[in-house]
Each structure stands twice: as structure tokens, then as C-alpha cells.
Design an enzyme around this catalytic site. Sequence first.
Site, short mmCIF file in Angstrom:
data_model
loop_
_atom_site.label_atom_id
_atom_site.label_comp_id
_atom_site.label_asym_id
_atom_site.label_seq_id
_atom_site.Cartn_x
_atom_site.Cartn_y
_atom_site.Cartn_z
N LYS A 174 -15.18 -46.18 6.65
CA LYS A 174 -14.81 -44.92 6.65
C LYS A 174 -15.42 -44.31 5.43
O LYS A 174 -15.37 -44.84 4.32
CB LYS A 174 -13.37 -44.61 6.61
CG LYS A 174 -12.89 -43.51 6.53
CD LYS A 174 -11.19 -43.41 6.39
CE LYS A 174 -10.77 -41.98 6.02
NZ LYS A 174 -9.31 -42.16 5.73
N LYS B 90 -13.38 -48.44 2.89
CA LYS B 90 -13.14 -46.84 2.61
C LYS B 90 -13.76 -46.46 1.23
O LYS B 90 -13.33 -47.07 0.28
CB LYS B 90 -11.77 -46.78 2.63
CG LYS B 90 -11.25 -45.37 2.42
CD LYS B 90 -10.03 -45.11 2.80
CE LYS B 90 -9.36 -43.62 2.35
NZ LYS B 90 -8.13 -43.06 2.83
N TYR C 246 -11.40 -37.05 15.94
CA TYR C 246 -10.68 -35.68 16.30
C TYR C 246 -11.28 -35.04 17.39
O TYR C 246 -10.82 -34.21 18.07
CB TYR C 246 -10.74 -34.64 14.81
CG TYR C 246 -10.21 -35.38 13.84
CD1 TYR C 246 -8.71 -35.33 13.78
CD2 TYR C 246 -10.81 -35.70 12.69
CE1 TYR C 246 -8.23 -36.06 12.50
CE2 TYR C 246 -10.51 -36.45 11.58
CZ TYR C 246 -9.12 -36.37 11.44
OH TYR C 246 -8.35 -37.02 10.36
N LYS D 232 -10.27 -40.43 -6.50
CA LYS D 232 -9.88 -41.60 -5.91
C LYS D 232 -10.74 -42.82 -6.28
O LYS D 232 -10.72 -43.74 -5.53
CB LYS D 232 -9.37 -41.53 -4.47
CG LYS D 232 -8.10 -40.39 -4.19
CD LYS D 232 -8.08 -40.75 -2.72
CE LYS D 232 -6.61 -39.49 -2.31
NZ LYS D 232 -6.10 -39.83 -1.32
C1 PBG Z 1 -4.94 -41.42 3.27
C2 PBG Z 1 -5.77 -41.04 4.17
C3 PBG Z 1 -6.77 -40.02 3.87
C4 PBG Z 1 -7.62 -40.19 5.34
C5 PBG Z 1 -7.09 -40.98 5.91
N1 PBG Z 1 -5.92 -41.60 5.41
C6 PBG Z 1 -7.41 -39.35 2.89
C7 PBG Z 1 -7.81 -40.01 1.53
O1 PBG Z 1 -7.93 -41.00 1.23
O2 PBG Z 1 -7.80 -38.96 0.71
C8 PBG Z 1 -9.05 -39.08 5.54
C9 PBG Z 1 -9.09 -38.87 6.89
C10 PBG Z 1 -10.10 -37.60 7.28
O3 PBG Z 1 -10.55 -37.07 6.42
O4 PBG Z 1 -10.20 -37.32 8.56
N2 PBG Z 1 -4.94 -42.44 2.36
#
Ligand code: PBG
Length: 324
Positions: free
Chosen positions: A249, A196, A314, A218
Site C-alpha cells: 500500500k 505500508k 474504491y 507517520k
Molecule cells: C489507518 C489507515 C489509513 C488507510 C488505511 N488504513 C490511513 C493512514 O495510514 O494514514 C489509507 C487508505 C486510503 O488512503 O485509501 N491506519
Amino acid sequence: MYPLKRNRRLRSSESIRALVRENSLTPNDFIVPLFAVEGLNVKEEITSMPDYYRMSLDHLKKEVRELWSMGIKAVLVFVKVPEKLKDNKGTEALNPNGLMQRAVALIKETVPEIIVMTDVALDPYSSFGHDGIVEKGIIINDATVEVLAQMSLSHANAGADFVAPSDMMDGRVLAIRSLLEKEQFHDTGIMSYSAKYASGFYGPFRSALDSAPGFGDKKTYQMDFHNRNEALLETELDIEEGADIVMVKPGLAYLDIIRDLSYHIEVPIAAYQVSGEYAMLKAAAQKGWIDYDAIMYEQLVAFKRAGASLIATYCAKDAVRVLG
Ligand code: PBG
């Protein structure tokens, strides 16, 4: 060699194209993200995600019935937590009667066969909007991991089939797996967001859940998007620690990562077409600049072609409609 080999021969009709097609989409490929909110009869469109909604549990119930009737097999649940319940430790995340726990129980009660996955991270519960506990401006790894394991156990207790840690703390998969085993949840799976990246593509999601980081970014836990090898390292570690499904992701800008992983690992790979990708598609479509159905379908197929076996998106309902 030409003219013995004419590659257009296999493209000359829809029938022959269908016969030699290498990849296809079915409703079985999709994981549908759901945003739960407190209240009754609430169905609010998310401003930065047109045609996508935050729903109270009564609407969620109708939604999962509809998804199941369309052939969709899995949902991934997120919650919008009231501001007053947020703190630094994510206390509300462990509430056995919290919104997530009630949403999971309700979905399993409504459609027992649907696979319910839950987001495991502190950000929607955190007064700092970070995925972990904050001390002196730093996101503390090991204390956070303990909470994430307890949170996973709480979701399993509520009936979750899979927990999906999305926080990128080190060692969280092992901690979660160990606690689930200890508490006899042998069949509760882990879909780990293993690769991620710290990405600008999450913007619309953070406004949907009001979970944007209150300070900084983050980058000290999510991955640096300049890197490729690190994705394999993270993913291999998560598999060793007990992940059943791994995830890359965001999606489209990271197809190279999906491809790399598919050469090296044997567990199913999920791709997440994230909120920013959805927002871009919808915005261009609303302007009349692109054909939404065509481009959405093409992008989703790209995930399969790259090597993903699952796609969190989505667009799932739209895709099923296009598939007919
Ligand atoms: C929470 C999380 C996030 C997403 C999924 N779980 C946001 C982030 O990490 O800031 C993002 C999903 C999306 O943008 O569709 N940790």
C-alpha cells in the site's frame, strides 16, 4: 525470427487475444472498503472521493446485500469515530458495542457468507490522529501493540473473519495471532498491511474519517518510500509472525514492490488502490480528460499482472459493472 515469428498473429482478433490472455479480473479479486458512521439514514458523499460515501448502519446493510449480489466476496470496514470518543489510548476501539463491532455483527448477520475484514489501527480513535499511543511526541510501540491485540480480539468477538492491522508497529502480527489463538479464535485470519509506506496518497481517506495526524507525520512507523528491500524484510517478518495475507500500500506507484514480493513469498498478496489514487481518477474523469472506465480497468489489471491476487479498491463496483 521474422517472418517465421509474427507476434501480431496472437493479437489479430478478440477471440485469439482472449485465448492467450495472461491475466483477468473477476469480482472475486476485490475487497471493498466501507466507511461506517453513527446515525440513521446517513449517506454522505466524501468530498475528496466523488461517488463514495460514509454510511450509517442501515445503509451499510443495503450496501453489503448489493455487493454480495454483484459477486463481491469481501469488505474492509473503517469507522468514523465521534470526536468526543477519541483519546490517546484508543479506549473506544475496545468498546464491545462500538461502531466497528456493531457494523461487523450487522454485516455478518445480513450476509453471513461475505468475508468481513476490519481495519486495526488507533488513528480513527486517537485524539492525536496517530496509529499508536503518543508519549512526549513519540508513538510508543509496545503499549500500542497490546491495544491492537485487544482490538483484534474485540473484532473477532463481533464476528470479523479477518483483522487487518494497518498501523506498522513492530511485532503486532505476532501479538495479535497469539491472543487470537489463546482465546480460541483459530480461524480468524490476519491480513497484514506489511509493506505500508508513509504516503501522500492517503490524504482523501484521512479527511473522510477525520483522522489526519494532529502533529508531525507517520514517517516514524510507516515505511520510507525510497526503499524497496525493506518491503521484503517487513513482509517476511509478518508472515513468520502469522500473517495469512500480506498487503502492499499504496497501489499503482508501488507495483515494483508487489512484483518483488511475488517472486519471494507464497502467501496471497493484496494491493490497496488507495484514496488518493481514486480521487485522481475521478477528478480527471469529471474534467472529461480521461475515460474513467478504461483507465480504472487498466489500472486494476496492472495489479493482477504485477502479482497481486486481491485488490482493495474504491472502484470495485464500477469494475464489476465494466466486467459485465
Ligand atoms: C489507518 C489507515 C489509513 C488507510 C488505511 N488504513 C490511513 C493512514 O495510514 O494514514 C489509507 C487508505 C486510503 O488512503 O485509501 N491506519
